[in-house]
Design an enzyme around this catalytic site. Structure first.
Site, mmCIF file in Angstrom:
data_model
loop_
_atom_site.group_PDB
_atom_site.id
_atom_site.type_symbol
_atom_site.label_atom_id
_atom_site.label_comp_id
_atom_site.label_asym_id
_atom_site.label_seq_id
_atom_site.Cartn_x
_atom_site.Cartn_y
_atom_site.Cartn_z
ATOM 1 N N SER A 61 0.829 -1.294 -0.183
ATOM 2 C CA SER A 61 -0.110 -0.039 -0.017
ATOM 3 C C SER A 61 0.834 1.307 0.024
ATOM 4 C CB SER A 61 -1.100 0.102 1.253
ATOM 5 O OG SER A 61 -0.182 -0.307 2.269
ATOM 6 N N HIS A 79 -1.839 -8.977 1.975
ATOM 7 C CA HIS A 79 -1.617 -7.567 2.690
ATOM 8 C C HIS A 79 -2.712 -7.101 3.747
ATOM 9 C CE1 HIS A 79 0.190 -3.611 3.423
ATOM 10 N NE2 HIS A 79 0.026 -3.128 2.387
ATOM 11 N N HIS A 137 6.154 -12.341 7.777
ATOM 12 C CA HIS A 137 6.496 -11.110 7.339
ATOM 13 C C HIS A 137 7.440 -10.956 6.273
ATOM 14 C CE1 HIS A 137 6.701 -6.764 7.100
ATOM 15 N NE2 HIS A 137 5.523 -6.741 7.442
ATOM 16 N N ARG A 189 3.511 -4.444 16.661
ATOM 17 C CA ARG A 189 1.962 -3.932 16.620
ATOM 18 C C ARG A 189 1.116 -5.136 17.294
ATOM 19 N NH1 ARG A 189 1.858 -2.804 10.512
ATOM 20 N NH2 ARG A 189 2.876 -4.696 10.473
ATOM 21 N N ASP A 226 -1.939 -8.251 11.947
ATOM 22 C CA ASP A 226 -3.228 -8.672 11.623
ATOM 23 C C ASP A 226 -3.752 -10.087 12.272
ATOM 24 O OD1 ASP A 226 -3.425 -6.834 9.599
ATOM 25 O OD2 ASP A 226 -2.160 -8.135 8.186
HETATM 26 N N1 CMX Z 1 1.867 -19.638 6.363
HETATM 27 C C1 CMX Z 1 1.868 -20.456 5.528
HETATM 28 N N2 CMX Z 1 3.054 -20.372 4.584
HETATM 29 C C2 CMX Z 1 3.714 -19.265 4.688
HETATM 30 C C3 CMX Z 1 3.306 -18.111 5.557
HETATM 31 C C4 CMX Z 1 1.950 -18.435 6.498
HETATM 32 N N3 CMX Z 1 1.661 -17.581 7.391
HETATM 33 N N4 CMX Z 1 4.279 -17.174 5.461
HETATM 34 C C5 CMX Z 1 5.148 -17.538 4.479
HETATM 35 N N5 CMX Z 1 4.848 -18.741 3.916
HETATM 36 C C6 CMX Z 1 5.331 -19.375 2.983
HETATM 37 C C7 CMX Z 1 5.187 -18.469 1.539
HETATM 38 O O1 CMX Z 1 3.819 -18.576 0.959
HETATM 39 C C8 CMX Z 1 6.332 -18.971 0.679
HETATM 40 O O2 CMX Z 1 6.039 -20.199 0.222
HETATM 41 P P1 CMX Z 1 6.524 -20.874 -1.284
HETATM 42 O O3 CMX Z 1 7.936 -20.738 -1.180
HETATM 43 O O4 CMX Z 1 5.727 -21.985 -1.439
HETATM 44 O O5 CMX Z 1 5.908 -19.512 -2.128
HETATM 45 C C9 CMX Z 1 7.448 -19.311 1.868
HETATM 46 O O6 CMX Z 1 6.616 -19.342 3.025
HETATM 47 C C10 CMX Z 1 8.211 -18.237 2.104
HETATM 48 O O7 CMX Z 1 7.744 -17.058 2.419
HETATM 49 P P2 CMX Z 1 8.489 -15.884 3.161
HETATM 50 O O8 CMX Z 1 9.814 -15.362 2.369
HETATM 51 O O9 CMX Z 1 8.546 -16.367 4.636
HETATM 52 O O10 CMX Z 1 7.379 -14.562 3.071
HETATM 53 P P3 CMX Z 1 7.147 -13.724 2.009
HETATM 54 O O11 CMX Z 1 7.995 -12.338 2.147
HETATM 55 O O12 CMX Z 1 7.014 -14.044 0.590
HETATM 56 O O13 CMX Z 1 5.756 -13.206 2.240
HETATM 57 C C11 CMX Z 1 3.748 -12.761 3.633
HETATM 58 C C12 CMX Z 1 5.159 -12.441 3.639
HETATM 59 C C13 CMX Z 1 3.165 -11.813 4.698
HETATM 60 C C14 CMX Z 1 2.955 -12.398 2.642
HETATM 61 C C15 CMX Z 1 3.566 -14.282 4.072
HETATM 62 O O14 CMX Z 1 4.222 -14.513 5.444
HETATM 63 C C16 CMX Z 1 2.010 -14.610 4.230
HETATM 64 O O15 CMX Z 1 1.568 -15.092 3.103
HETATM 65 N N6 CMX Z 1 1.556 -14.477 5.626
HETATM 66 C C17 CMX Z 1 0.072 -14.774 5.838
HETATM 67 C C18 CMX Z 1 -0.537 -13.674 5.275
HETATM 68 C C19 CMX Z 1 -0.528 -12.193 6.325
HETATM 69 O O16 CMX Z 1 -0.725 -12.525 7.353
HETATM 70 N N7 CMX Z 1 -0.454 -11.311 5.705
HETATM 71 C C20 CMX Z 1 -0.166 -9.760 6.360
HETATM 72 C C21 CMX Z 1 1.192 -9.301 6.476
HETATM 73 C C22 CMX Z 1 1.043 -8.063 7.068
HETATM 74 C C23 CMX Z 1 0.418 -6.864 6.106
HETATM 75 O O17 CMX Z 1 1.067 -6.474 5.177
HETATM 76 O O18 CMX Z 1 -0.619 -6.419 6.399
#
Ligand code: CMX
Length: 470
Positions: free
Chosen positions: A272, A302, A348, A357, A403
């Protein structure tokens, strides 16, 4: 002025330090309660600072960009100036150098010992200074005077079905408000670039002021039969927002102050914030830029994650109950992961520890709702999810993010409509991204244009590099 900045200026050019110290003394002594005047006072020195950094450090490398980074969501590439906050992977967010506990201690509160008023955050984010109570009150008053929404905005929202997602309605409303842009009009009239920030300031403050009423209208329209509640001019920004949503409980007002403040900013690289900054760099006005950012916030990885978290916790409770053993919970998490979904609220892109937070929301819950079954479930998940994600071996940060907690607090006070949660996040985010947008234009930052590549380009480049170094 933060000490680190002063030290940098001292190193850069002795004359700056004298000027800064004059500015600092003047501003500390001043009872100036006008945010625009305060920013105007800072602009010449901030422009000098940018020039000095460019001339002294312009050619210094900030690090290597690898192929992994380029195809991996640009993770870790340092490519943006963002003054309002900085995210440390281990420690979490600092707003203009201040951690959340420091902000809670130092920024003015509505009630003794209570949560800071978000207007204080807005002042801090915009200027880097801790405001006085007088400055915060003046800013509250200023925002109240700007909070007028023209009728056509409601007409545009009313043209959407009530079933349209609240984020779609929010973005539509912001786009309809764009007719009011002072920047767009001034630009068309031939505004000098040194003055861009002035109408951007006006648009940003008007938009921040209008968002609670717009968002509350959407809530009342979708969930409360269109029974709209008028603003209460005796209340601060967050309390008035809660009031217009229909919540009178003082603790819900406190929660809203905490909520708006901690969601306001999270440095510049998140979807965002970066989107607002990117779209703004094309000199799109603050309404266009912010609406674009909100479309990014509406993505489930996000801002939409806060809705997904509560929905998922609700599913857990519905399917296996709230009085579950840790083993039952572990099985459920494995089931979620096996189905190819993420555990919402965990992980994250930058943070590598539990999000502060999350921690401050947990502290709020421990103080005000320790016995709530949903809070107890959140606490159990805090215990159970990280080891499972760690054991999976691919998640870089197994810890909960902001979140993972927010929905449980909101539902406790009666705000149970999960699809609305990201709208609250959006209203809050305006304070950070629009403060930065004012500075983007004040500093004259250029249009963004990173280099993209094709597979072929990457392969050829890597082959030729290997040949050269072999
Ligand atoms: N549950 C399951 N798998 C997860 C995970 C979770 N909570 N968080 C990361 N992973 C997975 C990723 O999907 C990725 O898998 P692939 O290699 O198969 O694609 C792997 O772990 C590596 O990811 P990462 O480098 O640890 O995390 P990213 O930087 O790619 O993504 C985020 C960060 C937040 C998108 C991810 O942790 C996620 O999807 N979390 C759940 C959704 C969430 O809570 N989002 C809110 C974030 C805060 C915000 O922006 O508001």
């Amino acid at each position: 002025m933060p000490r680190a900045v002063k030290l940098l200026l001292d190193q850069l050019k002795p004359s700056h330090s004298a000027r800064w110290s004059r500015y600092y003394q003047a501003s500390s002594a001043a009872s100036n309660a006008d945010l625009r005047a305060k920013i105007a006072e800072m602009v010449p020195d901030e422009r000098e600072k940018l020039k000095a950094i460019k001339s002294k450090y312009g050619k210094v490398s900030l690090g290597e960009t690898t192929v992994d980074m380029a195809i991996g969501g640009m993770r870790g590439i340092k490519g943006m100036l963002w003054e309002t906050s900085l995210l440390d992977p281990e420690e979490g967010i600092r707003f203009r150098g201040m951690s959340i506990p420091e902000c809670q201690k130092k920024l003015p509160a509505a009630i003794p010992g209570g949560e800071p008023i978000p207007e204080g955050f807005l002042w801090l984010l915009s200027t880097g200074e801790v405001p006085t109570k007088e400055q915060v009150n003046a800013l509250s008053e200023d925002l109240r005077s700007r909070a007028k929404i023209p009728g056509h905005v409601f007409d545009v929202i009313n043209a959407l079905p009530k079933t349209a997602h609240p984020m779609t309605q929010l973005t539509t409303g912001i786009m309809a408000l764009q007719t009011e842009s002072e920047f767009a009009k001034a630009y068309e009239g031939g505004l000098h670039k040194s003055k861009y920030w002035e109408p951007v300031y006006e648009d940003s403050m008007n938009l921040i002021a209008r968002l609670p009423e717009l968002a509350a209208y959407i809530y009342r329209r979708v969930y409360k039969g269109g029974d709209v509640i008028a603003a209460d001019s005796s209340l601060d920004y967050a309390a008035n927002f809660a009031h217009m949503l229909g919540f009178k409980d003082e603790l819900m007002h406190e929660l809203m102050r905490l909520y708006v403040s901690i969601h306001s900013d999270h440095e510049g690289g998140n979807v965002s914030a970066h989107t607002v900054h990117l779209v703004g760099s094309a000199l799109s006005d603050p309404y266009l830029s912010f609406a674009a950012g909100m479309n990014g916030l509406a993505g489930p990885l996000h801002g939409l994650a806060n809705q997904e978290v509560l929905r998922w916790i609700q599913q857990v409770v519905d399917e296996i109950g709230s009085e579950v053993s840790l083993d039952q919970l572990k099985d459920y998490i494995h089931k979620t992961l096996k189905s190819g979904r993420v555990v919402p609220g965990f992980g994250h892109a930058v943070l590598r520890k539990t999000d502060p937070r999350y921690i401050c929301q947990r502290e709020f819950a421990l103080k005000h709702l320790p016995e709530d079954p949903m809070f107890k479930m959140v606490s159990k998940l805090f215990e159970v999810v990280p080891p499972i994600l760690l054991a999976g071996g691919k998640v870089k940060n197994p810890w909960p993010n902001v979140d993972a907690h927010s929905g449980v607090l909101l539902q406790y006070y009666g705000l149970k409509e999960q699809n609305y949660y990201t709208v609250l996040f959006g209203v809050s985010r305006a304070m950070g991204v629009l403060s930065q947008l004012i500075w983007d234009r004040a500093l004259g930052l250029p249009i963004e244009r990173p280099k993209s590549m094709t597979f072929e380009y990457i392969e050829n480049y890597c082959k030729s590099k290997a040949g050269m170094t072999a």
